[in-house]
Design an enzyme around this catalytic site. Structure first.
Site, mmCIF file in Angstrom:
data_model
loop_
_atom_site.group_PDB
_atom_site.id
_atom_site.type_symbol
_atom_site.label_atom_id
_atom_site.label_comp_id
_atom_site.label_asym_id
_atom_site.label_seq_id
_atom_site.Cartn_x
_atom_site.Cartn_y
_atom_site.Cartn_z
ATOM 1 N N ASN A 9 0.867 -1.180 0.000
ATOM 2 C CA ASN A 9 0.000 0.000 0.000
ATOM 3 C C ASN A 9 0.903 1.229 0.000
ATOM 4 O O ASN A 9 1.510 1.551 1.017
ATOM 5 C CB ASN A 9 -0.894 -0.033 1.255
ATOM 6 C CG ASN A 9 -1.734 1.223 1.386
ATOM 7 O OD1 ASN A 9 -1.806 2.038 0.476
ATOM 8 N ND2 ASN A 9 -2.370 1.373 2.547
ATOM 9 N N LYS A 11 0.087 4.235 -0.205
ATOM 10 C CA LYS A 11 -0.556 5.397 0.427
ATOM 11 C C LYS A 11 -0.361 6.635 -0.460
ATOM 12 O O LYS A 11 -0.356 6.505 -1.689
ATOM 13 C CB LYS A 11 -0.025 5.590 1.851
ATOM 14 C CG LYS A 11 -0.140 4.297 2.677
ATOM 15 C CD LYS A 11 0.066 4.481 4.149
ATOM 16 C CE LYS A 11 -0.056 3.137 4.839
ATOM 17 N NZ LYS A 11 -0.013 3.219 6.296
ATOM 18 N N HIS A 96 -9.321 1.022 5.081
ATOM 19 C CA HIS A 96 -8.045 1.237 5.759
ATOM 20 C C HIS A 96 -8.275 2.166 6.956
ATOM 21 O O HIS A 96 -9.092 3.095 6.883
ATOM 22 C CB HIS A 96 -7.022 1.851 4.791
ATOM 23 C CG HIS A 96 -5.644 1.825 5.356
ATOM 24 N ND1 HIS A 96 -5.218 2.753 6.280
ATOM 25 C CD2 HIS A 96 -4.615 0.965 5.175
ATOM 26 C CE1 HIS A 96 -3.973 2.459 6.629
ATOM 27 N NE2 HIS A 96 -3.585 1.382 5.977
ATOM 28 N N GLU A 98 -6.688 4.587 8.041
ATOM 29 C CA GLU A 98 -6.503 6.015 7.740
ATOM 30 C C GLU A 98 -7.765 6.604 7.113
ATOM 31 O O GLU A 98 -8.095 7.760 7.330
ATOM 32 C CB GLU A 98 -5.264 6.203 6.850
ATOM 33 C CG GLU A 98 -3.980 5.962 7.652
ATOM 34 C CD GLU A 98 -2.831 5.381 6.857
ATOM 35 O OE1 GLU A 98 -2.845 5.421 5.613
ATOM 36 O OE2 GLU A 98 -1.893 4.857 7.501
ATOM 37 N N GLU A 168 -4.880 -4.870 10.638
ATOM 38 C CA GLU A 168 -3.870 -3.835 10.833
ATOM 39 C C GLU A 168 -4.143 -3.111 12.151
ATOM 40 O O GLU A 168 -4.993 -2.211 12.192
ATOM 41 C CB GLU A 168 -3.926 -2.821 9.680
ATOM 42 C CG GLU A 168 -3.633 -3.435 8.322
ATOM 43 C CD GLU A 168 -3.105 -2.411 7.335
ATOM 44 O OE1 GLU A 168 -2.082 -2.686 6.714
ATOM 45 O OE2 GLU A 168 -3.693 -1.320 7.207
ATOM 46 N N GLY A 174 2.940 2.436 10.790
ATOM 47 C CA GLY A 174 3.877 3.550 10.625
ATOM 48 C C GLY A 174 4.597 3.942 11.900
ATOM 49 O O GLY A 174 5.258 4.974 11.949
ATOM 50 N N SER A 214 3.909 -1.968 10.362
ATOM 51 C CA SER A 214 5.362 -2.050 10.537
ATOM 52 C C SER A 214 5.925 -3.427 10.213
ATOM 53 O O SER A 214 6.863 -3.902 10.865
ATOM 54 C CB SER A 214 5.754 -1.613 11.954
ATOM 55 O OG SER A 214 5.356 -0.279 12.178
#
Ligand code: 13P
Length: 251
Positions: A9, A11, A96, A98, A168, A174, A214
Site C-alpha cells: 500500500n 498510500k 483502511h 486512515e 492492521e 507507521g 510495521s
C-alpha cells in the site's frame, strides 16, 4: 486453497514517474518469487494507468487504495469501480484505518463499497484493526469481530472467494511498533472463526488473512510462520522494491 499474498500500500507517496520506476523494480524482482505467493501493488489513483502498463504480463497484480460508494455521477473527486476495472485493476483496498480515521469511512459505507467492488469484478482487501485505546482497554477482539461482521456478514460464501482480510492494528501502523507474532496470530484466528461461524469451515480455511503494521524484512518471517497469517499488507517497506521483495520471500 488458501492464497499467500504480499500487498504494497503506497498510500500518498511517490510522484507518477517515481511510482512507475518502483513498479518496474518490483516486476523485475518478482521473477524470483515462488508461484504460491501473489504480489499486489496499490499505488495512488493517479498512478494506476501507467503502472498497469508496467505490470502487463507480470505476476504482480494491481490494486486501488479505495473506491467510490456510488456507481457514477456527480461525485466530484471520486473514482468509480468501473473506472478501476477498465484500466486493469484487480483489487481494491477498503476500510483502511486512515480512511476510517481521517475520512469518516463507516462500516455502512464499506458495505456499499464492497457490494459495488464485487459486482464490478474487483477483489476486496478489507482492513480491520483496533486502535491503541481499544487495545489497552482489552477490546481488540470485540472491535475486530464487529468490524468483520458489520461488513462481511452482508455477503455470501461465494462472495468470500473474492475477499481478503487485512488485520492492521492502528497502533502498529507507521510507528515501527509491530504486533508480536503471537498477538497477531490470536486476532487472525479470531477473524477466521468469525468467518467460519457465518460461512462454514471451508470458506474460513480458504480465506487469506494478511497482517499489516510495521511489517518489514526483519519480522516478516516470524509473522508469516503463524498458521493464520497468510501474508502482509505493507506500507513503508513497500516503497523500497528490495524490502518489499524480501518480505515476499519470507514464507
Ligand atoms: P506500515 O507498514 O508503514 O506500518 O503501514 C501499514 C499499512 O497501513 C498498510 O496498509
Amino acid at each position: 486453497m488458501r492464497k499467500f499474498i504480499v500487498a504494497g500500500n503506497w498510500k500518498m507517496n511517490t510522484t507518477v514517474p517515481e511510482g512507475v520506476e518502483l513498479a518496474k523494480a518490483v516486476v523485475e524482482k518478482s521473477k524470483k518469487l515462488p508461484a504460491n505467493v501473489e504480489l499486489v501493488v496499490a499505488p495512488p489513483f493517479t498512478h494506476l494507468y501507467p503502472v498497469a502498463d508496467v505490470l502487463k504480463g507480470s505476476k504482480v497484480a494491481l490494486s486501488a487504495q479505495n473506491c467510490a460508494d456510488h456507481e457514477k455521477g456527480a461525485y466530484t473527486g471520486e473514482v468509480a469501480v468501473n473506472m478501476l476495472t477498465s484500466l486493469g485493476c484487480q483489487y481494491t483496498i477498503l476500510g483502511h484505518s486512515e480512511r476510517r480515521q481521517y475520512y469518516g469511512e463507516t462500516d455502512e459505507k464499506l458495505v456499499v463499497k464492497t457490494q459495488l467492488a464485487l459486482a464490478a469484478g474487483l477483489k476486496v482487501i478489507l482492513c480491520v484493526g483496533e486502535n491503541l485505546e481499544e487495545r489497552e482497554a482489552g477490546k481488540h477482539f470485540d472491535v475486530v469481530t464487529a468490524q468483520t461482521k458489520n461488513v462481511l456478514y452482508n455477503f455470501t460464501a461465494e462472495d468470500m472467494k473474492n475477499v481478503v482480510i487485512a488485520y492492521e492494528p492502528v497502533w502498529a501502523i507507521g510507528t515501527g511498533k509491530t504486533a508480536t507474532a503471537a498477538q497477531a496470530e490470536e486476532i487472525h484466528a479470531c477473524i477466521r472463526n468469525v468467518i467460519a461461524e457465518k460461512f462454514g469451515a471451508q470458506v474460513a480455511d480458504d480465506m487469506t488473512i494478511l497482517y499489516g503494521g510495521s511489517c518489514k524484512p526483519s519480522n516478516a518471517k516470524e509473522l508469516f510462520a503463524e498458521k493464520d497469517i497468510d501474508g502482509g499488507l505493507i506500507g513503508g517497506a513497500a516503497l523500497k522494491a528490495d524490502d518489499f521483495l524480501a518480505i515476499a520471500l519470507s514464507f
